[in-house]
Design a protein around this motif. Sequence first.
Motif, PDB file in Angstrom:
ATOM      1  N   LEU B 420       0.840  -1.205   0.000  1.00 35.41           N
ATOM      2  CA  LEU B 420       0.000   0.000   0.000  1.00 35.41           C
ATOM      3  C   LEU B 420       0.873   1.252   0.000  1.00 35.41           C
ATOM      4  CD1 LEU B 420      -2.955   0.933   0.277  1.00 35.41           C
ATOM      5  CD2 LEU B 420      -2.741   0.666   2.731  1.00 35.41           C
ATOM      6  N   PHE B 424       1.186   3.649  -3.208  1.00 31.89           N
ATOM      7  CA  PHE B 424       0.724   5.035  -3.061  1.00 31.89           C
ATOM      8  C   PHE B 424       1.833   6.022  -3.371  1.00 31.89           C
ATOM      9  CE2 PHE B 424       0.116   8.929  -0.605  1.00 31.89           C
ATOM     10  CZ  PHE B 424      -1.095   9.340  -1.129  1.00 31.89           C
ATOM     11  N   MET B 429      -3.374   7.575  -5.115  1.00 27.04           N
ATOM     12  CA  MET B 429      -4.479   6.633  -4.989  1.00 27.04           C
ATOM     13  C   MET B 429      -4.619   5.814  -6.273  1.00 27.04           C
ATOM     14  SD  MET B 429      -5.382   6.663  -1.990  1.00 27.04           S
ATOM     15  CE  MET B 429      -6.729   5.490  -2.010  1.00 27.04           C
ATOM     16  N   LEU B 503      -9.592  -1.533  -1.581  1.00 28.60           N
ATOM     17  CA  LEU B 503      -8.807  -0.303  -1.484  1.00 28.60           C
ATOM     18  C   LEU B 503      -9.025   0.542  -2.743  1.00 28.60           C
ATOM     19  CD1 LEU B 503      -5.445  -1.626  -0.001  1.00 28.60           C
ATOM     20  CD2 LEU B 503      -7.216  -0.318   1.159  1.00 28.60           C
ATOM     21  N   LEU B 506     -12.408   1.947  -2.590  1.00 30.44           N
ATOM     22  CA  LEU B 506     -12.486   3.002  -1.583  1.00 30.44           C
ATOM     23  C   LEU B 506     -12.019   4.322  -2.184  1.00 30.44           C
ATOM     24  CD1 LEU B 506     -13.228   3.102   1.436  1.00 30.44           C
ATOM     25  CD2 LEU B 506     -10.798   3.002   1.935  1.00 30.44           C
ATOM     26  N   LYS B 510     -14.459   7.613  -2.739  1.00 35.08           N
ATOM     27  CA  LYS B 510     -14.172   8.982  -2.307  1.00 35.08           C
ATOM     28  C   LYS B 510     -14.428   9.965  -3.455  1.00 35.08           C
ATOM     29  CE  LYS B 510     -10.390  11.417  -0.349  1.00 35.08           C
ATOM     30  NZ  LYS B 510      -8.941  11.400  -0.111  1.00 35.08           N
ATOM     31  N   THR B 516     -14.076  14.909   1.006  1.00 37.93           N
ATOM     32  CA  THR B 516     -12.642  15.225   1.018  1.00 37.93           C
ATOM     33  C   THR B 516     -11.862  14.188   1.804  1.00 37.93           C
ATOM     34  OG1 THR B 516     -13.080  16.612   2.915  1.00 37.93           O
ATOM     35  CG2 THR B 516     -12.951  17.695   0.772  1.00 37.93           C
ATOM     36  N   GLY B 517     -12.539  13.441   2.648  1.00 38.80           N
ATOM     37  CA  GLY B 517     -11.834  12.437   3.427  1.00 38.80           C
ATOM     38  C   GLY B 517     -12.829  11.608   4.212  1.00 38.80           C
ATOM     39  N   ILE B 518     -12.326  10.595   4.916  1.00 33.72           N
ATOM     40  CA  ILE B 518     -13.165   9.784   5.793  1.00 33.72           C
ATOM     41  C   ILE B 518     -12.567   9.920   7.186  1.00 33.72           C
ATOM     42  CG2 ILE B 518     -14.029   7.462   6.272  1.00 33.72           C
ATOM     43  CD1 ILE B 518     -13.546   6.860   3.262  1.00 33.72           C
ATOM     44  N   ASP B 519     -13.051  10.915   7.899  1.00 33.54           N
ATOM     45  CA  ASP B 519     -12.417  11.283   9.164  1.00 33.54           C
ATOM     46  C   ASP B 519     -13.050  10.510  10.304  1.00 33.54           C
ATOM     47  OD1 ASP B 519     -11.335  12.395  11.378  1.00 33.54           O
ATOM     48  OD2 ASP B 519     -11.978  14.442  10.967  1.00 33.54           O
ATOM     49  N   VAL B 520     -12.340   9.494  10.777  1.00 31.97           N
ATOM     50  CA  VAL B 520     -12.915   8.639  11.817  1.00 31.97           C
ATOM     51  C   VAL B 520     -12.897   9.278  13.192  1.00 31.97           C
ATOM     52  CG1 VAL B 520     -12.619   6.399  10.757  1.00 31.97           C
ATOM     53  CG2 VAL B 520     -10.717   7.427  11.987  1.00 31.97           C
ATOM     54  N   PHE B 524     -20.008  10.290  13.720  1.00 33.30           N
ATOM     55  CA  PHE B 524     -20.825   9.490  12.803  1.00 33.30           C
ATOM     56  C   PHE B 524     -19.950   8.558  11.976  1.00 33.30           C
ATOM     57  CE2 PHE B 524     -25.197  11.699  12.379  1.00 33.30           C
ATOM     58  CZ  PHE B 524     -25.369  11.564  13.746  1.00 33.30           C
ATOM     59  N   LEU B 526     -17.166   7.369  13.015  1.00 40.29           N
ATOM     60  CA  LEU B 526     -16.762   6.341  13.968  1.00 40.29           C
ATOM     61  C   LEU B 526     -17.874   5.310  14.156  1.00 40.29           C
ATOM     62  CD1 LEU B 526     -14.270   5.825  15.679  1.00 40.29           C
ATOM     63  CD2 LEU B 526     -15.250   7.208  17.483  1.00 40.29           C
ATOM     64  N   ILE B 529     -17.645   3.083  11.225  1.00 42.97           N
ATOM     65  CA  ILE B 529     -16.534   2.127  11.256  1.00 42.97           C
ATOM     66  C   ILE B 529     -16.821   1.021  12.276  1.00 42.97           C
ATOM     67  CG2 ILE B 529     -14.903   3.020  12.998  1.00 42.97           C
ATOM     68  CD1 ILE B 529     -12.793   2.957  10.801  1.00 42.97           C
ATOM     69  N   VAL B 620     -14.471   1.104   5.507  1.00 48.87           N
ATOM     70  CA  VAL B 620     -13.148   0.863   6.089  1.00 48.87           C
ATOM     71  C   VAL B 620     -13.235  -0.145   7.235  1.00 48.87           C
ATOM     72  CG1 VAL B 620     -11.211   1.915   7.307  1.00 48.87           C
ATOM     73  CG2 VAL B 620     -12.276   3.118   5.416  1.00 48.87           C
TER      74      VAL B 620
END
Lengths: 709, 709
Positions: B420, B424, B429, B503, B506, B510, B516-520, B524, B526, B529, B620
């Motif tokens: 990965l 990357f 990506m 991956l 994913l 996006k 813009t991102g997947i902010d854990v 929400f 969280l 996930i 994720v």
Amino acid sequence: MTLDAIRTFLNASTPITSSLLVIGSAGLLALLTALVFRILISLQGTGTQKMEQIAAQIRSGAMAFLRREYMVIVLFALIAGGCLYIFLDTGLSYARIGQWGMPYTAGSFGLGAVCSLLAGFIGMRTATAANVRTAQAARTSLALALRVSFLSGSTMGMAVVGLGLLGLTGGLYYFLDIEHLSLAEALTPLTAFTFGASSVALFARVGGGIYTKAADVGADLVGKVEKNIPEDDPRNPAVIADNVGDNVGDVAGMGADLFESYVGSILATMLVGLHVTWTGDPGDAEIAALLPLFLAALGIVASIIGTFVVRIGKGSSNVQGALKNGMFLSSVLVLIGAYFFCQRLLPAEVSMGVFYAITSGLIAGVIIGMLTEYYTSQNYGPVRQLADSTKTGAATVMISGLALGYLSTFLPVVVVCIALAVSFSGGGMYGVAISAVGMLSTLGYSLAIDAFGPVADNAGGIAEMSKLPAQVRTRTDVLDSAGNTTAAIGKGFAIGVAGFMCLALLAAYKEEAGITGIDVSKPFTLVGILLGGMLPFLFSSMTMRAVGRAAMAMIEEVRRQFRDIEGLMEGKVLGDSARCVAISTSAAIREMILPGFLVIVAPLIVGYLLGREALGGLLVGSLVTSILMGMSMANSGGAWDNAKKFIEAGNLGGKGSDSHKAAVVGDTVGDPFKDTSGPSLNILVKLLHIIAVLTVSLFAMDGALATMF
Amino acid sequence: MTLDAIRTFLNASTPITSSLLVIGSAGLLALLTALVFRILISLQGTGTQKMEQIAAQIRSGAMAFLRREYMVIVLFALIAGGCLYIFLDTGLSYARIGQWGMPYTAGSFGLGAVCSLLAGFIGMRTATAANVRTAQAARTSLALALRVSFLSGSTMGMAVVGLGLLGLTGGLYYFLDIEHLSLAEALTPLTAFTFGASSVALFARVGGGIYTKAADVGADLVGKVEKNIPEDDPRNPAVIADNVGDNVGDVAGMGADLFESYVGSILATMLVGLHVTWTGDPGDAEIAALLPLFLAALGIVASIIGTFVVRIGKGSSNVQGALKNGMFLSSVLVLIGAYFFCQRLLPAEVSMGVFYAITSGLIAGVIIGMLTEYYTSQNYGPVRQLADSTKTGAATVMISGLALGYLSTFLPVVVVCIALAVSFSGGGMYGVAISAVGMLSTLGYSLAIDAFGPVADNAGGIAEMSKLPAQVRTRTDVLDSAGNTTAAIGKGFAIGVAGFMCLALLAAYKEEAGITGIDVSKPFTLVGILLGGMLPFLFSSMTMRAVGRAAMAMIEEVRRQFRDIEGLMEGKVLGDSARCVAISTSAAIREMILPGFLVIVAPLIVGYLLGREALGGLLVGSLVTSILMGMSMANSGGAWDNAKKFIEAGNLGGKGSDSHKAAVVGDTVGDPFKDTSGPSLNILVKLLHIIAVLTVSLFAMDGALATMF
């Protein structure tokens, strides 16, 4: 508003230090209560000489384990404390708390470790004094036996919350009033208080978990299976070690685990509280940081009151009901008090939201406990069906038990998610953090009902070994059975609590790391989350293998004694119990080093190589799989245990039938699941979070690898 | 540069459609190769009348299952296709591809489903024709038997990659050249091609997994354990169902699984490629979108060449080595070709980076396969130690096997993380996405070595049932043993591939979601996930219970036949095999509905209630636990299987010893682990990702709950 509210509330000119004095008094109250309970236990009789002798053996075994374990912990603490001093208090990042070279961080770490050790020591001394007295009380009545064993659990509970709250407020008072740090400056080194508690918990839970199962499996396999002698038979030299193990695992281990969650949640909430801006008044942050302490103080009072309603009437055997009454009362008291606190201390904009957050945490904890009971108690469908699957042999017992464990994660996760959503919408990340404190506020009580189980279990063992009348054993069995259920509930609760504490610490981590988010669509963060998710698997594998090896050593020793010691099988001479205790102890201490090392090193490597956001990913990944695996392991294990007991109670052919044999396989697999690997995952995930919060200032934002690519 | 490069390269004025024609030819080449292989198989003799009769029973059983399964799939496809038409092609979001009411999405979905079904059908017809011919060939020599069975596997492999690539390019050609959509417009509905493949895979893998284990357990438990007759004994009426199951699970199921990964990875990489901006030239995106197709075409040629080196000399029995040679050759060919493509087609800034990404994917796939072999083959330490643990009974076998599975996740996850990071850093990506295509490029070959196993297994069964000389069975056993190892490797590979495809998806998600991102660290997300992490536990629980119930139905039927049919036990009359097949089929179809429903509904609920970023969190979370659980289940299961075989080969007391009995318990638990629940997790996680990519346009950014709070 805000600090003025406290000023009015306490009628004091120095609101923060006055608050700390009030809160500290609650901690002191808890310790005094523990002392009173301890004295009440001492006043009970210790029974026959034989009983005293066995109790002395268990006690000396337990103390031998503690001595060895504490030596290792002290050694570890000296090294870790030294590192903290070098890296955090001086040189490399001395700017973080304003004064160069003061051992604030190292000192906080030491204080946390000492408080946790002391709580564990008190708990163990009390439990090993109360076990024989419970057996003796059971000769009189079940009600008296419950009273003695529950007093012992309560002593432990009060010691934990008392030392936790007193330690935290004491440290804070010292920094604020004597060393004149600001609240934010004082909280940074105080994070190490939790790390101290975590370090002790690591050794107590992992080492204790390995100890208790090595002894248990060793005693059972040679005694029950090979030699065909009953459980707790005095001829079996591993029986003392097994009884010691109950205390080591379920008293000291569980206590240290929950001590860590308790102080960790409070501290994380304080850290998050520091960044709160409710009304624009700078006092908002201070009141938000103090609220978890007030809540904990409130919980102590509620727990003490709850303790007093635990009693059963003459002729009744509804132990479970009595324990639930106390839980219910103390929860309601906390809710009433929390409402009052929120209304009086918080700005009107957030008071109800924060109250809902506290409530959701408290209720979620209770529901998770109830769901655990549903999946692991013989009174409900899942365990009955599992017992039914013994008809087609060991393989179907395994498949059904594993499937039950997997399934049992569904509802608790949904409950956690709902509580998370409610508490966040009530108070943002601060709401999430304080919901963890809400869940833990009644810990003084809930730990009491956890810690009474092993005392009752020990009492049964002592009754058996001392050949007391069958009626005594029947009474201790009633207690023991209730203790098994509360132990299962306690495990579910401990996992839920660990999860919420980590959510609180995750919020704190974000603030400490100065990152805007943990974006798992970034590859390095994704790497972090994958590695974090994998750690619980690796850690479980290590602890399961460790139990296997330690049990092997025990089995060989017991076999050797039966072979070499003449007259042992005939009951003419006693076996060498001390040697069994020593073997279990050495194995446990040796086997916990590698997994312990893994937990401490993993976040440091990821933080250094991949940076702060990836370390955040590691935390989230470990949180998700730890909760799920921990819960499924604990519930599979608990269900297998009770399915076996259900059959032993005479169902499906009873003891000795093929069903029973299949159930024993399930139970044997379940033992390390529920008592070693599962609970150890709590420690893993909490320790990862605490180390990350504590050391994040050492790592570059992007990590060393990012500069390479 | 960029499109001009293709212009020069192909000497064409319409670079994109010319490219598609070239790529499509490679797909056609694969299908022609499959046809030639199929004819070569037909030219082999079918042996005695008895052999033909048994083969006909297996074939008709397999076709009966396929017929039932395909009916359900068609029904499902009509409903799902209708929904796609209503929600995505018309009305609600018709703006997404410019033309209202054209069934682009529904049509792509149907095309994907048909291609996958066709590939599965070809694979099954071939395998059930090749099994008896392999048995017959084994009467001549091992080399000939390997040739026939491997031709069968290769037919399947070529059919899968040929139909996959031809379907994708055909659909694309239609949209671009006939319907005049732009590349971006064309790719959006083409996502549904993968969804079509996924739907088939869901039924084939989950249903097939339940079928094969119900038949296996049913046949073994009544036949081997209760009636004490050997494996594959013709008196046992479930034996035909068991042999059908090998094809249903390992040919049709595995094929549909990898077909899905193949087209999914290619499509996801194309979607991500559309957003690439390497040099500022708008042609960058088009070339990036075409590269995965070129790579797949290259892989087909390399796989065909690899096929030709699989042969063993006279007297040699190194089947494993022959299979590895071909793998090695086709991998090297792909790497050489990929280097050439990258240099000629890509801008100089990225050409080497993308090449490294492709390389890292290909190498990671091979290493994961090798690690799987290490943990599950009898030739290495882990399985030997596991076999050793049988000495102390079933419980220690369970503990050791579970610990082995947990441990086996460590290195593969590290490999995935390194790949990965490398991919990357090589190409962002896009690099991550194309590394998945690199891993899958040699699928034509790697699927061949997966799909030859069940043919060899069947051949052994036919040899046994037809009472051929022992020498024949010895030869088929050599093949079968190699097939077991490649099956285990294939499972590891399929998990790795599913992970990389996710991956890639994913990254595509996006872009499609416009987040813009997947902010854990957002609550929400969280929640997403946590729920996503929990789904694999719930899903595994469902599939494990389903196997249990289906096996029970089978056991009762076989018992009934032995009881009611006179002369069956004496071998005078044949049992009712068709009824056993029907029971397994019905149970499998019935039991896959609930888990299938769960997979489809979960992302829709989370997307609707919690919004797009939380849905990303769900993806994720499911990715992390699916990979880990899938890998640990597959490896535990494979290791238990081979530990049993190791003992059956005469070690540790051999067949019938206590060690063997303990190993059988492990194997029985391992069966649903490795053949049902573990592989089904691949489908779960891929389907979640595809549904999310496909439907994200229907959900609001923040979800319905966010507006409530």
